[in-house]
Structures are given as structure tokens and as C-alpha cells.
Design a protein around this motif. Structure first.
Motif, short mmCIF file in Angstrom:
data_model
loop_
_atom_site.label_atom_id
_atom_site.label_comp_id
_atom_site.label_asym_id
_atom_site.label_seq_id
_atom_site.Cartn_x
_atom_site.Cartn_y
_atom_site.Cartn_z
N LEU A 123 9.17 -39.34 1.37
CA LEU A 123 9.62 -40.72 1.56
C LEU A 123 9.94 -41.02 3.01
N LYS A 124 10.45 -40.02 3.72
CA LYS A 124 10.79 -40.25 5.13
C LYS A 124 9.54 -40.25 6.00
N VAL A 125 8.57 -39.42 5.64
CA VAL A 125 7.34 -39.36 6.45
C VAL A 125 6.43 -40.53 6.08
N GLY A 126 6.27 -40.76 4.79
CA GLY A 126 5.62 -42.00 4.34
C GLY A 126 4.13 -42.10 4.57
N GLY A 167 16.83 -37.81 16.56
CA GLY A 167 17.86 -38.80 16.24
C GLY A 167 17.37 -39.76 15.19
N ASN A 168 18.31 -40.59 14.75
CA ASN A 168 18.05 -41.52 13.67
C ASN A 168 17.79 -42.92 14.24
N ALA A 169 16.69 -43.51 13.82
CA ALA A 169 16.35 -44.86 14.31
C ALA A 169 17.40 -45.89 13.91
N ALA A 170 18.22 -45.54 12.92
CA ALA A 170 19.30 -46.45 12.53
C ALA A 170 20.38 -46.50 13.62
N PRO A 214 -1.45 -38.09 10.10
CA PRO A 214 -1.00 -38.79 11.31
C PRO A 214 -1.92 -39.98 11.63
N SER A 215 -1.41 -40.89 12.42
CA SER A 215 -2.22 -42.05 12.80
C SER A 215 -3.48 -41.61 13.53
N SER A 216 -4.54 -42.37 13.32
CA SER A 216 -5.81 -42.06 13.98
C SER A 216 -5.78 -42.55 15.42
N LEU A 238 9.77 -45.14 17.92
CA LEU A 238 10.62 -44.71 16.80
C LEU A 238 9.74 -44.04 15.74
N GLY A 239 10.05 -42.78 15.42
CA GLY A 239 9.25 -42.05 14.43
C GLY A 239 8.03 -41.42 15.07
N VAL A 240 8.30 -40.47 15.96
CA VAL A 240 7.22 -39.86 16.76
C VAL A 240 6.30 -38.99 15.89
N GLY A 241 6.85 -38.37 14.86
CA GLY A 241 6.05 -37.50 13.99
C GLY A 241 5.48 -36.33 14.74
N THR A 242 4.18 -36.10 14.58
CA THR A 242 3.53 -35.00 15.31
C THR A 242 2.94 -35.49 16.64
N CYS A 283 7.24 -49.00 16.72
CA CYS A 283 7.98 -48.53 15.55
C CYS A 283 7.01 -48.02 14.48
N CYS A 284 7.11 -46.72 14.23
CA CYS A 284 6.15 -46.07 13.32
C CYS A 284 6.83 -45.64 12.02
N LEU A 285 7.93 -46.25 11.69
CA LEU A 285 8.69 -45.80 10.52
C LEU A 285 8.07 -46.30 9.23
N LEU A 344 11.87 -41.03 19.64
CA LEU A 344 12.93 -40.65 18.70
C LEU A 344 12.28 -40.19 17.40
N GLU A 345 12.75 -39.06 16.90
CA GLU A 345 12.22 -38.53 15.64
C GLU A 345 13.36 -37.85 14.88
N LEU A 346 13.40 -38.10 13.57
CA LEU A 346 14.50 -37.62 12.74
C LEU A 346 14.38 -36.13 12.39
N ASP A 347 13.17 -35.67 12.22
CA ASP A 347 12.95 -34.30 11.72
C ASP A 347 13.03 -33.30 12.88
C1 LIG Z 1 4.43 -42.52 9.18
S1 LIG Z 1 5.13 -41.18 10.14
C2 LIG Z 1 4.44 -41.67 11.71
C3 LIG Z 1 4.31 -40.52 12.67
C4 LIG Z 1 3.50 -40.81 13.94
N1 LIG Z 1 4.16 -41.77 14.80
C5 LIG Z 1 2.12 -41.29 13.57
O1 LIG Z 1 1.87 -42.48 13.79
O2 LIG Z 1 1.33 -40.49 13.10
C6 LIG Z 1 6.83 -41.66 10.25
C7 LIG Z 1 7.73 -40.76 11.05
O3 LIG Z 1 9.03 -41.37 11.12
C8 LIG Z 1 10.03 -40.36 10.99
N2 LIG Z 1 11.26 -41.00 10.52
C9 LIG Z 1 11.56 -41.42 9.26
N3 LIG Z 1 12.77 -41.97 9.22
C10 LIG Z 1 13.28 -41.92 10.48
C11 LIG Z 1 14.51 -42.35 11.08
N4 LIG Z 1 15.47 -42.93 10.36
N5 LIG Z 1 14.67 -42.13 12.40
C12 LIG Z 1 13.70 -41.54 13.15
N6 LIG Z 1 12.52 -41.12 12.64
C13 LIG Z 1 12.30 -41.31 11.32
C14 LIG Z 1 9.42 -39.38 10.00
O4 LIG Z 1 10.07 -38.11 10.09
C15 LIG Z 1 7.96 -39.38 10.44
O5 LIG Z 1 7.72 -38.39 11.41
#
Ligand SMILES: C[S@@+](CC[C@H](N)C(=O)[O-])C[C@H]1O[C@@H](n2cnc3c(N)ncnc32)[C@H](O)[C@@H]1O
Length: 209
Positions: free
Chosen positions: A32-35, A109-112, A39-41, A63-67, A131-133, A87-90
Motif C-alpha cells: 500500500l505504501k509503495v503502490g 522521512g515522511n512526506a506528511a 518503478p516509473s519508466s 517526495l517518494g524517491v523509491g529506487t 510528488c510520486c506518492l 524524501l523517501e519513507l523506506d
Molecule cells: C509509486 S512509488 C514511486 C517511486 C519512484 N519515485 C518511481 O517513480 O518509480 C512510491 C514511493 O513513495 C514512498 N512513500 C510512500 N509513502 C510515503 C511517505 N509518507 N513519505 C515518503 N515516501 C513515501 C514509497 O516507499 C515508494 O518508494
């Protein structure tokens, strides 16, 4: 952006496969957090970064850097390390990306809490919020907290860009987010559907500049 930086981007390369695997692991750990399952193309990354011209006084905040699927292209867009904050939560993803992209300023950190985290960083004004959340799968209270943070940046003059997957476009959380933004900042500027992404997605941009 025309070409992808060679090191990270060659389709089918071991580096990319490794990234896909890391992303999938993160997804399985916390879907649910990764969603997203991938990864994005590069095509979606290009659209997310279209027309960005950051500098140290006008930074990009991701926000939400992922990989780092979008971040690696940002390397070519920012003029200096101080023009970007990620910023990335994981924490595991952050540890990995700090190894693979040490030149980028990425913190856990948390985007909140994005606004205060940025203030503490001492970096310049946030001109671009990328914002990639996964708003569709985040708990409602987290989405609302992040939107409140976005509002704080927007009130200071900012451009916010998000992506939404086509298959989730009319789900209530996706509609709610657009409604939240539309009532405050007007209709979004929406990209063409980016088919070359898994799953296909639109980017949406609002600006208060
Ligand atoms: C859909 S992925 C996108 C990753 C990458 N930016 C991409 O486009 O492939 C969403 C990312 O947001 C992170 N994430 C989810 N909730 C978050 C939060 N509250 N604060 C920061 N990052 C968060 C997840 O851990 C995940 O890595």
C-alpha cells in the motif's frame, strides 16, 4: 530531457533488473505504501521533469524517491547538489539509493512532514514539488496530511506535479486528490497518457507561480 544517463538506464541491463527487483521487494514488503509493481519508466520520468529549471534558490523536492527511477534523470536536470532534496519513507530504499546515487541529496522521512524537513535542510525555496506518492493506496489521513504539506509549499509559490495511473484515475482517492487541488489551484495541466509505463499513467501539474 532527451537521453537517459547511460549508467542507470539501459533497458534490460543488470542495473535496471536489480532496480526492478529491489522495487518489487519493497512492494511485497509494503504494497500500500509503495503502490506500484514497477518503478516509473524513463518516459514517465521525462514527463515528470518536463520544463524543470531548478537552481539553488529554486529547488526540486521529490517526495517518494523509491529506487530512484525519476531521480536518476534529475541528476541531469539539477545544476548542483543543493538544487535538489529527495524524501523517501523506506529506510532500506534510502540506504540503497545513497549508495547508487551518492551525488543526490536524499533523506529518510515522511512526506506528511515534508515542509519542516525542507526547512531543516537549509536549502533554497521549493520551486518544484515532484510528488510520486501512491495516493490511491495510502491511508486517507496520510494523504490528507501530505496534501496539507503541499498546500504550505503552494502558498509560497510552487509548481506541484504528480502522476496518476490510468486504471486508478476514477477511484475515489484519486478523484478526491484532484478535487482538493482543483478547488484551490484550478484545473490541472494534464499530460497525454503515457502508455510506455507499467501501468500507463498521466502527469498532472498545478502552479501558483
Ligand atoms: C509509486 S512509488 C514511486 C517511486 C519512484 N519515485 C518511481 O517513480 O518509480 C512510491 C514511493 O513513495 C514512498 N512513500 C510512500 N509513502 C510515503 C511517505 N509518507 N513519505 C515518503 N515516501 C513515501 C514509497 O516507499 C515508494 O518508494
Amino acid at each position: 530531457m532527451t537521453t537517459a544517463p547511460g549508467l542507470h538506464s539501459a533497458a534490460g541491463s543488470p542495473l535496471l533488473m536489480n532496480e526492478n527487483l529491489k522495487f518489487l521487494q519493497a512492494f511485497l514488503k509494503n504494497p500500500l505504501k509503495v503502490g506500484a509493481i514497477a518503478p516509473s519508466s524513463p518516459e514517465l520520468a521525462a514527463e515528470m521533469l518536463r520544463d524543470l529549471k531548478p537552481d539553488e534558490e529554486n529547488i526540486v523536492y521529490e517526495l517518494g524517491v523509491g529506487t530512484g527511477a525519476i531521480t536518476r534523470f534529475l541528476c541531469d536536470v539539477i545544476p548542483s547538489r543543493e538544487s535538489y532534496l529527495g524524501l523517501e519513507l523506506d529506510p532500506e530504499l534510502v540506504a540503497n539509493i545513497n549508495i547508487s546515487m551518492p551525488e543526490m541529496n536524499i533523506i529518510c522521512g515522511n512526506a506528511a512532514e515534508a515542509y519542516d524537513i525542507h526547512k531543516r535542510s537549509g536549502l533554497g525555496k521549493v520551486r518544484y514539488l515532484i510528488c510520486c506518492l501512491p495516493f490511491v493506496s495510502l491511508p486517507k489521513n496520510v494523504s490528507e496530511a501530505v496534501l496539507a504539506e503541499i498546500e504550505r509549499f503552494m502558498s509560497e509559490g510552487c509548481e506541484t506535479r504528480i502522476f496518476q495511473y490510468a486504471h486508478g484515475y476514477y477511484l475515489p482517492p484519486a478523484v478526491r486528490l484532484r478535487e482538493f487541488m482543483r478547488t484551490r489551484y484550478g484545473r490541472s495541466k494534464r499530460s497525454q497518457l503515457i502508455l510506455n509505463n507499467l501501468p500507463p499513467a498521466y502527469t498532472l501539474t498545478w502552479s501558483t507561480l
